[in-house]
Design an enzyme around this catalytic site. Structure first.
Site, PDB file in Angstrom:
ATOM      1  CB  CYS A   1      -4.159  -1.603   4.630  1.00 56.55           C
ATOM      2  SG  CYS A   1      -3.239  -1.404   6.186  1.00 56.55           S
TER       3      CYS A   1
ATOM      4  CE  LYS B   1      -7.220   1.324   3.765  1.00 60.07           C
ATOM      5  NZ  LYS B   1      -5.987   1.869   4.360  1.00 60.07           N
TER       6      LYS B   1
ATOM      7  CD  GLU C   1      -2.591   1.236   2.662  1.00 59.57           C
ATOM      8  OE1 GLU C   1      -3.619   1.922   2.708  1.00 59.57           O
ATOM      9  OE2 GLU C   1      -2.176   0.555   3.626  1.00 59.57           O
TER      10      GLU C   1
END
Length: 552
Positions: free
Chosen positions: A416, A382, A307
């Site tokens: 993440c 995300k 990321e």
């Protein structure tokens, strides 16, 4: 190229009527036009590469490409259309080609033979049945390569390696014990006055001499069984010598029937990225390509970056606030995506690009790309943003929960913090996900532990593999990027067919490195039906369910 395996066609092998001549000239010009366009600057997203089997309609373009590939071979003749048609008829899956933007860039032709009938002392004429292909035997044990070439305008794009990888997959899928071919040694004529063929071979092996054919074969895991004399009459460049090449199929099962199953062993490559200042986008791309090159050398199917791996570009904007600096480096996201597409094609690997900031209509998001090795790509966003991403950078989350089709099956990608929400991987599992990729960035071991433990849980809950990759090091002059902590890893379900601790592989903590691991998707199928516990099957859907309200 492997060998010249064109027939010694009489003129009567080719239709001489005006209609054929008109079509051939038009096809040659069209193929050249497609190739010439490659010399111009082409955006990566416009570069499309396709690996497929030959069809009868490919012949004119195929011959045009053959003429260019063998232009330096005086007296070369070319396969007739009837020969190509017969190969396609008797063994369609053994005749493969690669097209780049519609132009035939390379081709590999093959037969299956019962090798014991020929042994190691044979000629090209014998192995092809005097160009009749009567030697093809579907019940044979060897895939024999009878032609291999790459158009000169496409060399350097790893077209040859892609064709060889496809041949190896055919060999494994059909449960053949080996690939064998007679390889030309076209540079031997330059050394024949001082070197024997055997000495020449040893010097090529030792990299003292580069032979465009033999060096390529050795680099693709072939070994030389012996030197053949008189293999291909008329090959003056090789002085009619050839190297008898062999690649052994380590998965060959002598007692098994033909195997027609899809590829089950998938090789993953994870990049544990060192945060360091980069003076320019070009230097960042050099480091990216270094890792892609390294991982692709291990014939990996996927490579995963972390990321926000491009955060070092913020160094130039450290005089700005964090939100403004992040918006500035978002200008590099599309150029980086185009580079990743280029690398995916040229290195023949599917790339999960980690994530980068993306600004659209004033909205800043944390996004990444799946860049497939066929040139196509898709964006993922995300969904769950950490409090600091919202407060420090003003980012906004995405809303799409979807799997992605690849040549290695369905995959999922979550960035993440997303992996800490079990609903998302469960929805992806219901869509058929087998491998979940999680690029992450954590500053402390506390943050890393959250990502790691949740990723391991997702692998068990959803009967899938989970690969996580993060960054290490520090960026002392970049706000909110001071320190990094990571230990990249591949996690598995926990059952008898898998590691007892659920860890397939893990990298050394806080060290820049790569991690290579093989995962077997067939084991997931066995787990789903015969595991000691079956998490997906044993859900009580009569009393609860998870429903997505977002986009698919």
């Amino acid at each position: 190229m492997l060998i010249l395996c064109f027939n010694n066609c009489e003129a009567s092998s080719f239709p001489e009527d005006a209609f054929f001549l008109h079509n051939f000239i038009w096809s040659w010009l069209s193929n050249r036009a497609a190739i010439i366009s490659m010399d111009k600057e082409i955006k990566s997203e416009d570069l499309k590469i396709e690996l497929r089997t030959l069809t009868g309609t490919d012949y004119l373009g195929l011959k045009a490409s053959m003429m260019e590939a063998y232009a330096e071979w005086e007296g070369a003749s070319f396969w007739g259309e009837t020969h190509i048609s017969k190969l396609i008829k008797i063994f369609p899956e053994g005749q493969i080609c690669i097209l780049v933007n519609g132009a035939i860039a390379g081709c590999a032709l093959s037969l299956i033979v019962n090798y014991d009938k020929f042994g190691d002392n044979h000629t090209y004429t014998q192995i092809t049945g005097n160009y009749s292909f009567s030697t093809h035997n579907p019940k044979g044990d060897v895939l024999y390569g009878i032609d291999f070439f790459v158009h000169p305008d496409f060399r350097g794009m790893r077209i040859g390696r892609r064709l060889y990888d496809a041949r190896k997959e055919i060999c494994e899928r059909l449960n053949l014990r080996a690939i064998i071919a007679g390889g030309r040694i076209p540079k031997y004529k330059d050394y024949a006055d001082k070197l024997t063929p055997k000495t020449y071979l040893e010097k090529v092996k030792g990299k003292e001499i580069h032979d465009p054919t033999l060096s390529f074969q050795l680099a693709n895991d072939f070994h030389v069984k012996k030197i053949l004399k008189g293999y291909l009459p008329g090959d003056t460049q090789s002085l009619e010598y050839a190297s008898l090449l062999e690649w052994n199929n380590i998965y060959y099962n002598e007692e098994a029937a033909h195997i027609n199953s899809k590829k089950s062993i998938i090789r993953l490559g994870l990049v544990q990225w060192q945060m360091r200042p980069f003076p320019s986008l070009e230097s960042l791309c050099e480091q990216i390509e270094f890792f892609v090159d390294v991982v692709s050398d291990y014939q990996s199917d996927f490579i995963l970056f972390p990321e926000l791996f491009n955060a070092p570009l913020m160094t130039a904007y450290n005089h700005l606030g964090g939100a403004d600096a992040m918006r500035e480096i978002s200008n590099f996201t599309i150029p980086l995506r185009d580079k990743f597409v280029e690398y995916a094609i040229s290195y023949n690997i599917n790339i999960i690009t980690g994530s980068m900031p993306y600004l659209e209509n004033g909205v800043l998001q944390n996004v990444g790309y799946l860049c497939r090795r066929d040139g196509s790509y898709e964006m993922y966003r995300k969904i769950h943003l950490t409090p600091s991403e919202q407060s420090a950078w003003g980012m906004v989350g995405g809303d799409a929960i979807t799997t992605y089709d690849t040549d290695c099956g369905k995959i999922g990608i979550l960035i993440c913090y997303d992996v800490e929400f079990p609903e998302l991987p469960r929805l992806l599992a219901e869509q058929g996900m087998q491998i979940l990729f999680v690029p992450f960035m954590t500053d402390t071991q506390n943050g890393y532990t959250r990502v790691r433990c949740c990723a391991q849980a997702r692998a068990i809950e959803n009967e899938c593999y989970v690969a996580i990759a993060g960054s290490v090091g520090n960026l002392p002059k970049v706000h909110n990027m001071d320190i990094q902590y990571a230990q990249s890893a591949v996690f598995t379900p926990s059952d008898f067919s898998f590691p007892s601790n659920g860890i397939k592989a893990e990298a050394t903590p806080n060290t820049e490195t790569t991690l290579i691991a093989d995962v077997d998707v067939d084991l997931l199928k066995e787990l789903h039906s015969f595991g000691a516990v079956r998490n997906l099957k044993d859900r009580r859907l009569d009393i609860y369910k998870i429903v997505s309200k977002g986009k698919k």
